[in-house]
Write an enzyme that holds these catalytic residues in place. Sequence first.
Site, PDB file in Angstrom:
ATOM      1  N   ASP A 150       0.858  -1.193   0.000  1.00 13.01           N
ATOM      2  CA  ASP A 150       0.000   0.000   0.000  1.00 13.01           C
ATOM      3  C   ASP A 150       0.895   1.244   0.000  1.00 13.01           C
ATOM      4  OD1 ASP A 150      -1.741   2.113   0.610  1.00 13.01           O
ATOM      5  OD2 ASP A 150      -2.874   0.980   2.102  1.00 13.01           O
ATOM      6  N   ASP A 203      -3.864   2.320  -5.142  1.00 10.35           N
ATOM      7  CA  ASP A 203      -2.528   2.313  -4.533  1.00 10.35           C
ATOM      8  C   ASP A 203      -2.263   1.107  -3.648  1.00 10.35           C
ATOM      9  OD1 ASP A 203      -3.993   2.951  -2.230  1.00 10.35           O
ATOM     10  OD2 ASP A 203      -2.336   4.172  -1.461  1.00 10.35           O
ATOM     11  N   GLU A 204      -3.096   0.088  -3.752  1.00 17.61           N
ATOM     12  CA  GLU A 204      -2.830  -1.089  -2.920  1.00 17.61           C
ATOM     13  C   GLU A 204      -3.212  -2.371  -3.650  1.00 17.61           C
ATOM     14  OE1 GLU A 204      -5.532  -1.730   0.494  1.00 17.61           O
ATOM     15  OE2 GLU A 204      -6.519   0.085  -0.176  1.00 17.61           O
TER      16      GLU A 204
HETATM   17  P1  TTP Z   1      -5.306   5.182   1.034  1.00 17.98           P
HETATM   18  O1  TTP Z   1      -4.315   4.097   0.718  1.00 17.98           O
HETATM   19  O2  TTP Z   1      -6.471   4.839   1.901  1.00 17.98           O
HETATM   20  O3  TTP Z   1      -4.561   6.397   1.749  1.00 17.98           O
HETATM   21  P2  TTP Z   1      -3.147   7.013   1.478  1.00 17.98           P
HETATM   22  O4  TTP Z   1      -2.363   6.249   0.482  1.00 17.98           O
HETATM   23  O5  TTP Z   1      -3.359   8.467   1.154  1.00 17.98           O
HETATM   24  O6  TTP Z   1      -2.487   6.944   2.902  1.00 17.98           O
HETATM   25  P3  TTP Z   1      -1.864   5.688   3.650  1.00 17.98           P
HETATM   26  O7  TTP Z   1      -0.417   6.025   3.831  1.00 17.98           O
HETATM   27  O8  TTP Z   1      -2.597   5.631   4.965  1.00 17.98           O
HETATM   28  O9  TTP Z   1      -2.074   4.479   2.783  1.00 17.98           O
HETATM   29  O10 TTP Z   1      -5.883   5.836  -0.297  1.00 17.98           O
HETATM   30  C1  TTP Z   1      -5.125   5.974  -1.473  1.00 17.98           C
HETATM   31  C2  TTP Z   1      -5.491   7.232  -2.225  1.00 17.98           C
HETATM   32  O11 TTP Z   1      -6.889   7.235  -2.519  1.00 17.98           O
HETATM   33  C3  TTP Z   1      -5.254   8.495  -1.414  1.00 17.98           C
HETATM   34  O12 TTP Z   1      -3.927   8.993  -1.526  1.00 17.98           O
HETATM   35  C4  TTP Z   1      -6.266   9.440  -1.984  1.00 17.98           C
HETATM   36  C5  TTP Z   1      -7.420   8.547  -2.427  1.00 17.98           C
HETATM   37  N1  TTP Z   1      -8.471   8.672  -1.422  1.00 17.98           N
HETATM   38  C6  TTP Z   1      -9.487   9.596  -1.636  1.00 17.98           C
HETATM   39  O13 TTP Z   1      -9.531  10.249  -2.677  1.00 17.98           O
HETATM   40  N2  TTP Z   1     -10.431   9.749  -0.652  1.00 17.98           N
HETATM   41  C7  TTP Z   1     -10.407   9.047   0.521  1.00 17.98           C
HETATM   42  O14 TTP Z   1     -11.257   9.226   1.382  1.00 17.98           O
HETATM   43  C8  TTP Z   1      -9.363   8.077   0.715  1.00 17.98           C
HETATM   44  C9  TTP Z   1      -9.287   7.276   1.984  1.00 17.98           C
HETATM   45  C10 TTP Z   1      -8.423   7.934  -0.278  1.00 17.98           C
HETATM   46 MG    MG Z   2      -2.158   4.164   0.619  1.00 22.20          MG
END
Ligand code: TTP
Ligand code: MG
Length: 391
Positions: free
Chosen positions: A11, A105-106
């Site tokens: 992720d 992203d995961e």
């Molecule tokens: P996530 O993997 O949930 O968050 P992240 O990568 O920003 O942070 P983390 O380090 O905790 O993994 O989400 C991936 C992308 O998806 C995030 O960068 C932006 C988008 N996203 C949104 O647009 N709205 C949201 O509410 C969430 C949770 C994510």
């Molecule tokens: Mg992420």
Amino acid sequence: MTAPRTILHADLDAFFASVEQLDHPEMRGKPVLVGGRSGRSVVATASYEARRFGCRSAMPMTRALALCPHAVVATPRFERYSELSDRFMEILGRYSPLVEALSVDEAFIDATGSRLLHGDGVTIARAIRAATQTELGLTVSVGIGSNKFVAKLASDMNKPDGITESPLDNSSLLANWLAPIGIERMWGIGPKSLPRFHAAKVHTFGDLQLMAEHDVLTQLGPHAIDMRSRALGIDSRAVETVRDRKGVGHETTFADDVSDQESILETLLFLVESAARRLRGSGSTTRRITIKIRFGDFETITRSTTLDADTDRTLVILAAAKDLFKRWAAREFVAVRLIGVRLECTAPGDETQASLFADPQAERDRTVDRVADAIERKFGKGMIGRGRPEP
Ligand code: TTP
Ligand code: MG
């Protein structure tokens, strides 16, 4: 018992914000909020520097700026995120043919069969981290476990830029490892159902592990039976590639219920673009498009449409998804917790394929999509901006 598996969950860290910091060196080390600036905008993601001030995904931008007034606000550049998402998935694919993209992203990687070629789970996780850093300039967190559930929990434990391995082949060690984790981390437990678990004196995975099945059923309901297995570290779900699933899907869960329709639609359109790109990447086309909407209480609905002909064109798929969303929102809008899209793949070689080429304008649009994909693969960095259709 089946043989122990090695499953990784990778992720990217603060994905959108990290990309902005990558492309704008002046933002590095600073709190960054990705999202719009209008009164109703919500934060898509906050850089780790901004998270220290309490800024979170899905928080209204005005509130995030009140918490961290010196944060830099970056406008989302979805094409660029989409391109890096594809390159990230390509890196993962080097270590196993079994990669399941969960969102942009995961992804899960089943590395059970990769040991001889690439080494054990930790070795592969380190290789993924190194390649992501050197080739994309991004950091990634990786969890390793004997199934999807524990791998995903593990990837969250040492974020950002951390690798976490759960006990792989000893079920009692795994149960001990899971025991202290707060029950709110269990998939399917939200703010509404959490009090019910607390009322039943279930605060951690360990509490649920120790509860008799009969009590779980009567006090917490049938859903909690599966949760109890998960709490013990049992999860036999397979890592499913696009090919297995015959479809491409992307979804995102907001940290809170979001009631701003524009923000939800914008997120949806971004997910659709990524899915369309992945569809083309696998050489498939689609005819059936489904959007998925989940609410704060976990009720989930889907809305589907079937096109007249197969397509792999971003604009056609975007228009269909937007139409589905708008029609739903006009009639029965309520705040949304999760939004997603799924494109069902039609098999290559179907007779309907011919219709793709029937219309010269359609053929030109397809060429635009292909060229855009190719240029971005080659040069990266938002070389191409497609005019987003009016929402
Ligand atoms: P996530 O993997 O949930 O968050 P992240 O990568 O920003 O942070 P983390 O380090 O905790 O993994 O989400 C991936 C992308 O998806 C995030 O960068 C932006 C988008 N996203 C949104 O647009 N709205 C949201 O509410 C969430 C949770 C994510
Ligand atoms: Mg992420």
